[in-house]
Motif scaffolding. Sequence first.
Motif, PDB file in Angstrom:
ATOM      1  N   ASN A 237      18.486   8.911  -1.828  1.00 16.16           N
ATOM      2  CA  ASN A 237      17.388   8.977  -0.904  1.00 16.16           C
ATOM      3  C   ASN A 237      16.156   8.740  -1.133  1.00 16.16           C
ATOM      4  O   ASN A 237      14.957   9.324  -2.028  1.00 16.16           O
ATOM      5  N   LEU A 238      16.102   7.333  -0.501  1.00 18.21           N
ATOM      6  CA  LEU A 238      14.255   7.061  -0.759  1.00 18.21           C
ATOM      7  C   LEU A 238      13.572   6.679   0.200  1.00 18.21           C
ATOM      8  O   LEU A 238      13.608   6.582   1.456  1.00 18.21           O
ATOM      9  N   TYR A 239      12.279   7.346   0.165  1.00 17.40           N
ATOM     10  CA  TYR A 239      11.580   7.360   1.149  1.00 17.40           C
ATOM     11  C   TYR A 239      10.007   6.538   1.034  1.00 17.40           C
ATOM     12  O   TYR A 239       9.840   7.094  -0.686  1.00 17.40           O
ATOM     13  N   SER A 240       9.311   5.985   1.720  1.00 13.86           N
ATOM     14  CA  SER A 240       7.795   5.259   1.252  1.00 13.86           C
ATOM     15  C   SER A 240       7.176   6.105   1.720  1.00 13.86           C
ATOM     16  O   SER A 240       6.817   7.356   2.776  1.00 13.86           O
ATOM     17  N   VAL A 241       6.262   6.269   0.992  1.00 16.18           N
ATOM     18  CA  VAL A 241       5.236   7.339   1.176  1.00 16.18           C
ATOM     19  C   VAL A 241       3.473   6.338   1.210  1.00 16.18           C
ATOM     20  O   VAL A 241       3.252   5.686   0.504  1.00 16.18           O
TER      21      VAL A 241
ATOM     22  N   ASN B   7       0.938  -1.016   0.438  1.00 18.78           N
ATOM     23  CA  ASN B   7      -0.469  -0.092   0.050  1.00 18.78           C
ATOM     24  C   ASN B   7       1.040   1.643   0.653  1.00 18.78           C
ATOM     25  O   ASN B   7      -0.137   2.503   0.704  1.00 18.78           O
ATOM     26  N   ALA B   8       1.935   1.280   0.033  1.00 17.70           N
ATOM     27  CA  ALA B   8       2.544   2.646   0.146  1.00 17.70           C
ATOM     28  C   ALA B   8       3.367   2.794  -1.632  1.00 17.70           C
ATOM     29  O   ALA B   8       3.962   1.586  -2.809  1.00 17.70           O
ATOM     30  N   SER B   9       3.391   3.846  -2.172  1.00 17.47           N
ATOM     31  CA  SER B   9       4.263   4.503  -3.253  1.00 17.47           C
ATOM     32  C   SER B   9       5.800   5.110  -2.583  1.00 17.47           C
ATOM     33  O   SER B   9       6.360   4.937  -1.200  1.00 17.47           O
ATOM     34  N   TYR B  10       6.114   5.278  -3.198  1.00 19.90           N
ATOM     35  CA  TYR B  10       8.217   5.694  -3.564  1.00 19.90           C
ATOM     36  C   TYR B  10       8.323   6.954  -3.798  1.00 19.90           C
ATOM     37  O   TYR B  10       8.087   7.547  -5.039  1.00 19.90           O
TER      38      TYR B  10
END
Length: 477
Positions: A318-322, A279-282
């Motif tokens: 830098n990678l973030y889950s959203v 259920n996350a995007s990035y």
Amino acid sequence: MDHRVIILIFAGALLSVSFAQTRQFYFVNTPLNWTNAQSVCRQRYTDLATIENTTDVDAANVALSSYTGKAWIGLRDDMVNSWRWSLSDSSFYGVGESTFRKWSSGEPNNYNGQQLCGRFYGNGLWDDQFCSEALPFVCYNGTIAGTPSYILINAPLNWTEAQKHCRQNYLDLASIQNDAENNIIKALVGGRTVWIGLYRQKVWSDGSQSVFQYNIVSQQGSFGDQCVTVEKPGQWSNNECNSQFPFLCYKAVPLNVNNFTLLRRTETIVTLQWSKIINASYVLQFNGTERMIAAPDGDGPVTFTVSSLSAGTTYTFNLYSVYGNTRSTGVQLTVTTGALLSVSFPHTRQFYFVNTPLNWTNAQSVCRQNYTDLATIENTADVDAAIVALSSYTGKAWIGLHDDLANSWRWSLSDSSFYGVGESTFRNWYPGEPNNLNGQQFCVRFDSSVNGLWDDDDCFWELRFVCYRGELPFRFY
């Protein structure tokens, strides 16, 4: 509701799948009643603390490390549905029937906050009682000629065991919808006190369906609806909800990705991979830019290729889950691209991605009309070049390999003079492929999201595809 985990470190293989949310706990050292504490938590954070497992217990203890005493969490008696029947099918009840009650005077009083099960007196009136008490009980066994059938079981059991027995041998513990049914059971029990199917439960403020609970200690002499406090190290207790205590809130934040790693790199291309979070995007940040990345289908890892980089250059990714509108704290990976070498190698062809889904035959026709042919892939350099061509697309696409039945797998470009030794037989199959499922999989797909691996599929499926035209000088990566 999404499962949540407190600790932001997961171990496991690269194919592991995480869930999209976690909690951070916040201690508010202002005594309030439970309702007002809930209001503050919802205004400033997400809600009063939900604790679903022992890991949550440990994290809550950390948040409470500077405090000794009781603090509200989000667990309390169910005020909305309060008492409910074990037989929960709503179609079973007519208007008002599920809310029929026959309480004795002053009942239910929820003594010590632990009287959560309904008891039927021999005189036909009810009260609430500790569910651990062993009593005879009444099961419901459907209707006979329109009249409900009840079975008296004289063997004393606690409420949960009685429910289990009724469900295994009949339909459920008895539900009582009106005075007529109440009188039937009154006559059946003959003055005994028995369990019926009525019960109440505690619920979490944020609607979590978690059934995790520590043994909840009750305050002697307390009555009415009860809310739960926590004390280090994980002791929970019932308290009257209008009592005033500090409280523990939580804020939902997305979980950071696991296994953020470099899959491959060349002079100008970097392919990154990480474990998918449900259920996350990035968001990928590098070199002053951001790339939004949607989660692919399936449970495998997420693969993303960044092209048009500078040779021999160090980049920090830098990678973030959203999740919703909230980003995780992020993870970081530093990668240096390969140096540009002047060594010449044999030519390779230039690939073109066509973002129009067609079946394999029509894709072949388009490639032959507008380029040279569907893509022929002779070596790992061709695999990498095809991945670059597909850098704007994550998914599977037709290439020129097909099964002509007579000669098995062969390329759409059939001129034998085109191929050097061993080039026409290069393959990059997934493990277990080709499997020719149902005897109809005669065409080959290239998967840009998983190292450019191939599998076979039915040729009539409409997929995007890769063409090639001519040859270009190829430099060592």
